[in-house]
Design an enzyme around this catalytic site. Structure first.
Site, PDB file in Angstrom:
ATOM      1  N   GLY A  10       0.881  -1.201   0.139  1.00 22.86           N
ATOM      2  CA  GLY A  10      -0.036  -0.118  -0.042  1.00 22.86           C
ATOM      3  C   GLY A  10       0.858   1.306   0.072  1.00 22.86           C
ATOM      4  O   GLY A  10       2.272   1.176  -0.137  1.00 22.86           O
ATOM      5  N   CYS A  11       0.156   2.378   0.143  1.00 23.55           N
ATOM      6  CA  CYS A  11       0.975   3.757  -0.102  1.00 23.55           C
ATOM      7  C   CYS A  11       1.983   3.858   1.336  1.00 23.55           C
ATOM      8  O   CYS A  11       2.918   4.589   1.256  1.00 23.55           O
ATOM      9  CB  CYS A  11       0.060   4.822   0.110  1.00 23.55           C
ATOM     10  SG  CYS A  11      -1.176   4.945  -1.461  1.00 23.55           S
TER      11      CYS A  11
END
Length: 383
Positions: free
Chosen positions: A357-358
Site C-alpha cells: 500500500g501507500c
C-alpha cells in the site's frame, strides 16, 4: 602584581562565573578531542577548536600530535592507537567528562545517537542509532535504540522527547514492542507522522521535517542518514552540518565518548564537542541508567525475547483456499513477515494475498473476512 597571581585570580573569577551560570560550584568540564586521523588533517581540527572555544563553558584537551594551539591543553601521544588508550585513561580518572574521537570500537550492546539539523524546518533531530551494534537481532536493536535515544534527548534538556520509528524492515514489529513497553509502564512519548495518514512509523518526509525528537532506526541506516544530512550540501567529501554520530550508549555503559567521521568538517567537530559538553552537563550516564531501569521494570527483557525469530509458517505445507475477490486490506505487518502472515490466514481457510500500500506492506482479504483476519493476525502477533 605577578602574572601568576593574575592568572590565579582569573581562574577563580572564571569558576565563580561558571557556577553562577550553571548553578554548580566546582572544576570546569573538560572535553577531549583526539586530533589525529582526519582526512582533512590537523588544520580542520585546529579550526574546530577555535569554533568550539567561542563557547566558554568548557575546556578542551587535544589528545595526539604535539600542537601549540592558544588556550588548549595538549596531551601528546606517540601514535593514533595510543590516542584511544589515553582518552580512556583520562575518562576513567574523571579528568575528562567527555571526548570526541574517530572510529572508536564500542562493545556489542552499545551504539551511538547522532544529532542532525533537518533541512525542511531547521529543527534538530536525534538519530538513534548511527554506529555500533546494540543487538545482533535487528528488531531488538531498534527497541534498545529507542531507549538510548530517549536517554540522549533527556541529557541535552528535552524533558519529554517524542519518538518516531523510521519505516525500515522491522518497523512494525518494533512499534508493537515499544507500545507494549508503554502499556507496561515505560514512559515513552510517540510522535505522529506529518503525512496525512499519521502514525508512529515515519516516512522520508518526516526525516526532512524532523517530525520526531528521536528517530529510531538500525545503525547501518542511521549511518547513511548521518552522512546524507551532514554532507548533502558539499558533495560528500566534507561533512559540514550537524553534531556528528554522537555518544555510545548502552545498558551499563559508563563513558561519554562521541564519534565523528574522518570526513567531518570543522563545524561538525566543534558541534560534537558542544554535544559532549551538554551530555556531560546533563549526566548522560545517569540518564541512560535510569532509562534502562524504567524499561526493565516494564518487562524489557520479555519484550525483546518476543522479537526473536519465530518458526516460519511458510515451512508448513499449507494449501491455498479458493480464490476470492480481495477489496479490503490490513496494514501494520512487517515486509519480512508478510508471506508468513498470508499463510497464517490460509491455514484458517481465509483467502489472502500480499500487497504493497501507500504506507507499506498490506495483506489483502475480502470485506467479509476482514474482522476475523485481524483477530487471527493479532493472535499470531503479526500486527
Amino acid at each position: 602584581m605577578s602574572n601568576k597571581i593574575n592568572e590565579t585570580i582569573k581562574e577563580v573569577f572564571t569558576e565563580m562565573a561558571s557556577a553562577l551560570e550553571t548553578g554548580t560550584l566546582g572544576p570546569r568540564i573538560k572535553i577531549g578531542l583526539t586530533i589525529d586521523g582526519s582526512e582533512h588533517g590537523l588544520t580542520v581540527m585546529q579550526e574546530a577548536v577555535k569554533l568550539a572555544q567561542k563557547n566558554d563553558n568548557f575546556d578542551i584537551v587535544a589528545i595526539g600530535s604535539q600542537v601549540d594551539w592558544p588556550g588548549i591543553e595538549n596531551v601528546v601521544t606517540t601514535c593514533e592507537a595510543d590516542n584511544y588508550k589515553k582518552m580512556e585513561e583520562l575518562l576513567a580518572s574523571g579528568y575528562l567528562q567527555g571526548c570526541v574521537t574517530l572510529h572508536y570500537s564500542f562493545p556489542i550492546g552499545v551504539s551511538t545517537v547522532g544529532r542532525v539539523i533537518t533541512p525542511g524546518t531547521g529543527k534538530e533531530m536525534l538519530i538513534s542509532t548511527t554506529t555500533g551494534t546494540t543487538s545482533s537481532n535487528r528488531n531488538e536493536a531498534m527497541v534498545l535504540n529507542a531507549v538510548n535515544g530517549v536517554a540522549a534527548a533527556k541529557a541535552i534538556g528535552i524533558k519529554q522527547p517524542t519518538v518516531g520509528i523510521l519505516n525500515v524492515d522491522g518497523a512494525r514489529s518494533v512499534e508493537r514492542a515499544l507500545k507494549t513497553l508503554k502499556e507496561n509502564g515505560y514512559p515513552i512519548n510517540f510522535s505522529e507522522s506529518h503525512r496525512a495518514d499519521g502514525g508512529t512509523v515515519m516516512r522520508g518526509n518526516d526525516l526532512l521535517e524532523g517530525s520526531a525528537d528521536v528517530m529510531v532506526c538500525d545503525s547501518l541506516t542511521g549511518n547513511i542518514l548521518m552522512k546524507m544530512f551532514s554532507a548533502y550540501t558539499t558533495g560528500g567529501s566534507y561533512e559540514a552540518m550537524g553534531y556528528g554520530y554522537g555518544p555510545g550508549i548502552g545498558d551499563g555503559y559508563e563513558n561519554n565518548i562521541l564519534i565523528i567521521s574522518r570526513a567531518s568538517g570543522a563545524s561538525v567537530i566543534a558541534n560534537a564537542m558542544l554535544y559532549a559538553y551538554e551530555l556531560a552537563s546533563g549526566d548522560i550516564i545517569a540518564k541512560s541508567q535510569e532509562e534502562y531501569r524504567l524499561a526493565k521494570a516494564a518487562k524489557l527483557k520479555e519484550v525483546c525475547e518476543s522479537l526473536q525469530p519465530k518458526q516460519a509458517v511458510a515451512e508448513q505445507a499449507i494449501e491455498m483456499p479458493a480464490k476470492e475477490i480481495v477489496t479490503s486490506d490490513i496494514a501494520g505487518i512487517d515486509v519480512i513477515e508478510l508471506d508468513d502472515a498470508v499463510k497464517a490466514l490460509w491455514k484458517e481457510n481465509i483467502y489472502a494475498e500480499s500487497g504493497m500500500g501507500c504506507t507499506g506492506p498490506i495483506v489483502l482479504i475480502s470485506e467479509a473476512n476482514h474482522d476475523k483476519a485481524v483477530e487471527i493476525l493479532k493472535a499470531a502477533e503479526f500486527i
